[in-house]
Design a protein around this motif. Structure first.
Motif, mmCIF file in Angstrom:
data_model
loop_
_atom_site.group_PDB
_atom_site.id
_atom_site.type_symbol
_atom_site.label_atom_id
_atom_site.label_comp_id
_atom_site.label_asym_id
_atom_site.label_seq_id
_atom_site.Cartn_x
_atom_site.Cartn_y
_atom_site.Cartn_z
ATOM 1 N N ILE A 151 0.841 -1.203 0.000
ATOM 2 C CA ILE A 151 0.000 0.000 0.000
ATOM 3 C C ILE A 151 0.870 1.244 0.000
ATOM 4 O O ILE A 151 0.584 2.226 -0.693
ATOM 5 N N SER A 152 1.978 1.198 0.756
ATOM 6 C CA SER A 152 2.834 2.386 0.755
ATOM 7 C C SER A 152 3.482 2.576 -0.607
ATOM 8 O O SER A 152 3.707 3.723 -1.024
ATOM 9 N N GLY A 153 3.746 1.463 -1.310
ATOM 10 C CA GLY A 153 4.231 1.611 -2.682
ATOM 11 C C GLY A 153 3.231 2.326 -3.559
ATOM 12 O O GLY A 153 3.587 3.237 -4.316
ATOM 13 N N PHE C 75 12.989 1.997 2.204
ATOM 14 C CA PHE C 75 12.418 0.655 2.259
ATOM 15 C C PHE C 75 13.403 -0.405 1.802
ATOM 16 O O PHE C 75 13.256 -1.565 2.165
ATOM 17 N N LEU C 76 14.386 -0.013 1.016
ATOM 18 C CA LEU C 76 15.349 -1.013 0.555
ATOM 19 C C LEU C 76 16.339 -1.427 1.654
ATOM 20 O O LEU C 76 16.850 -2.534 1.623
ATOM 21 N N PHE C 97 6.962 -4.060 -5.369
ATOM 22 C CA PHE C 97 7.072 -2.662 -4.917
ATOM 23 C C PHE C 97 7.904 -1.847 -5.899
ATOM 24 O O PHE C 97 7.507 -0.750 -6.326
ATOM 25 N N LEU C 98 9.033 -2.409 -6.289
ATOM 26 C CA LEU C 98 9.898 -1.695 -7.239
ATOM 27 C C LEU C 98 9.208 -1.541 -8.586
ATOM 28 O O LEU C 98 9.356 -0.509 -9.247
ATOM 29 N N PHE C 99 8.435 -2.565 -8.983
ATOM 30 C CA PHE C 99 7.715 -2.489 -10.258
ATOM 31 C C PHE C 99 6.711 -1.339 -10.241
ATOM 32 O O PHE C 99 6.622 -0.558 -11.206
ATOM 33 N N VAL C 100 5.973 -1.220 -9.128
ATOM 34 C CA VAL C 100 4.979 -0.134 -9.022
ATOM 35 C C VAL C 100 5.652 1.221 -9.125
ATOM 36 O O VAL C 100 5.185 2.123 -9.830
#
Lengths: 194, 100, 117
Positions: A151-153, C75-76, C97-100
């Motif tokens: 969600i944070s993404g 986040f990484l 996440f990285l894709f988004v």
């Protein structure tokens, strides 16, 4: 010892946050905001949240405060007009705050505060095998709490696209010729001068 | 009462942010800063309970609040910039164009 | 907590040193000021306008994108530290996440938010 550090930094946080909202110059406000965030980072260190403390310094002080400073510099506001209507709204805000704080003190019965027996991730147990707060967060954030992570993404994606759509102006200010448009000109559009 | 000091701190900080929204009617930037202060007080609450209960979940939620605060600052300041470009003022009282 | 004592000592010394250098030069330094010396001087002219001029929105866009990618890096960090123990699921979670965020990056590239024409 730790409790005195806590009191000292809490005092600094509260006083500098009061200066944030009451300062006439917006640049000074941003600088006091940076001071508040820095002190709360130290407070987080005292509360055993080391990764969050460093994150606050990097994200808030390094990025958000700089963004505020950018906007203050960009808008170039005159100082004189800012404090109008202070006396008009101050008493009402004070009344609402008094209600809020008294509600909080009624809700929190400090003497017999219910402390749950079983917690979700027991830090004291996990700290027996791991020694680093960062690694502990990493162990749980990407597996047990991966919905929050995703969600944070999406929130970051939203902020990125929203900011670009809002802040980018499409009109080109420079006068320039485009060779593609020159090639596309048809004969009937050309004005002939005799 | 001593382990609950952070509750008093965060409620005071929240109140300061709340008051900041009220008394700065002419300055939208300070209102955004007050919202940042309120989010910070929520963060202090999460971290304080995480320390008190020995539970890591509070720190992870606090990271989430950090993301929300960053997104809020980015979008809010972008809207503020557009608004200043259109109306040449950052006063709250001049935002009445949404009334139609 | 004890491992932060050196940082505290470092902070105290940095504070003392910077404030000492600042105030010492104010009080000890020899000052001889007169009106012409204190006036603003800009290539022989009086300054035309306020030094706090407005600048372009492009800088602001870069600052916003810096915040977003700053948080991505944040986040990484724990992911990199705990990488060997979170398994395939943690890996795929981070890849999504990285894709988004890469979608957003491609969008901003296509919109030309990074161009400085």
């Amino acid at each position: 010892m730790t409790i005195y550090f806590f009191y000292f930094f809490s005092f600094l946080i509260i006083s500098s946050s009061i200066l944030v909202i009451s300062s006439n110059n917006a640049v000074h406000s941003v600088l006091y905001l940076i001071f508040t965030f820095f002190n709360s980072a130290i407070l987080f260190l005292l509360m055993n949240a080391e990764f969050l403390a460093m994150t606050i310094v990097i994200v808030y002080v390094g990025a958000i405060a700089v963004l505020f400073l950018f906007v203050v510099m960009m808008l170039n506001i005159t100082e004189s007009e800012i404090k109008e209507g202070f006396l008009k709204y101050f008493p009402f805000g004070l009344i609402l705050i008094a209600i809020f704080i008294s509600e909080l003190f009624l809700v929190f019965n400090f003497q017999n505060f219910p402390i749950p027996e079983n917690v979700k991730i027991n830090v004291n147990e996990a700290m027996l095998t791991e020694s680093s707060n960062t690694k502990l967060i990493g162990l749980f954030l990407y597996t047990d709490y991966f919905i929050i992570f995703q969600i944070s993404g999406f929130i970051l994606l939203l902020a990125m696209i929203g900011a670009i759509v809002l802040a980018q102006s499409d009109e080109r200010k420079l006068k320039s010729t485009s060779s593609i448009n020159q090639k596309k000109v048809r004969k009937k559009d050309i004005i002939k001068l005799n | 009462m001593e382990p609950f000091n952070f509750l008093i701190l965060s409620s005071l900080l929240f109140s300061v942010g709340f008051l900041g929204i009220f008394i700065n009617r002419k300055n939208l930037i300070t209102i955004l800063m007050s919202i940042e202060l309120m989010l910070l007080s929520a963060n202090i609450n999460f971290i304080g309970f995480s320390d008190l209960l020995g539970d890591l979940s509070g720190q992870i939620f606090s990271l989430f609040i950090l993301v929300v605060a960053a997104a809020e600052a980015a979008i809010g300041l972008a809207i503020l910039t557009i608004f200043f470009k259109k109306s040449n003022s950052i006063s709250v009282d001049s935002i009445n164009r949404l009334k139609g | 907590m004890n491992e932060y004592i050196p940082i505290l000592i470092f902070l105290i010394f940095a504070f003392l040193l910077s404030f000492g250098a600042f105030f010492f030069s104010i009080f000890v330094g020899k000052k001889s000021s007169y009106a012409e010396k204190n006036s603003t001087y800009e290539c022989g002219f009086e300054p035309f306008d306020d030094s706090r001029g407005r600048f372009e929105v492009k800088f602001y866009l870069v600052a916003i994108l810096f915040i977003i990618f700053d948080l991505e890096i944040i986040f990484l960090f724990p992911w990199a530290v705990a990488f060997s123990e979170i398994g395939l699921f943690g890996f795929l979670s981070m890849m999504f996440f990285l894709f988004v965020l890469t979608i957003g990056f491609v969008y901003e590239w296509m919109k030309g938010a990074l161009d400085w024409s």
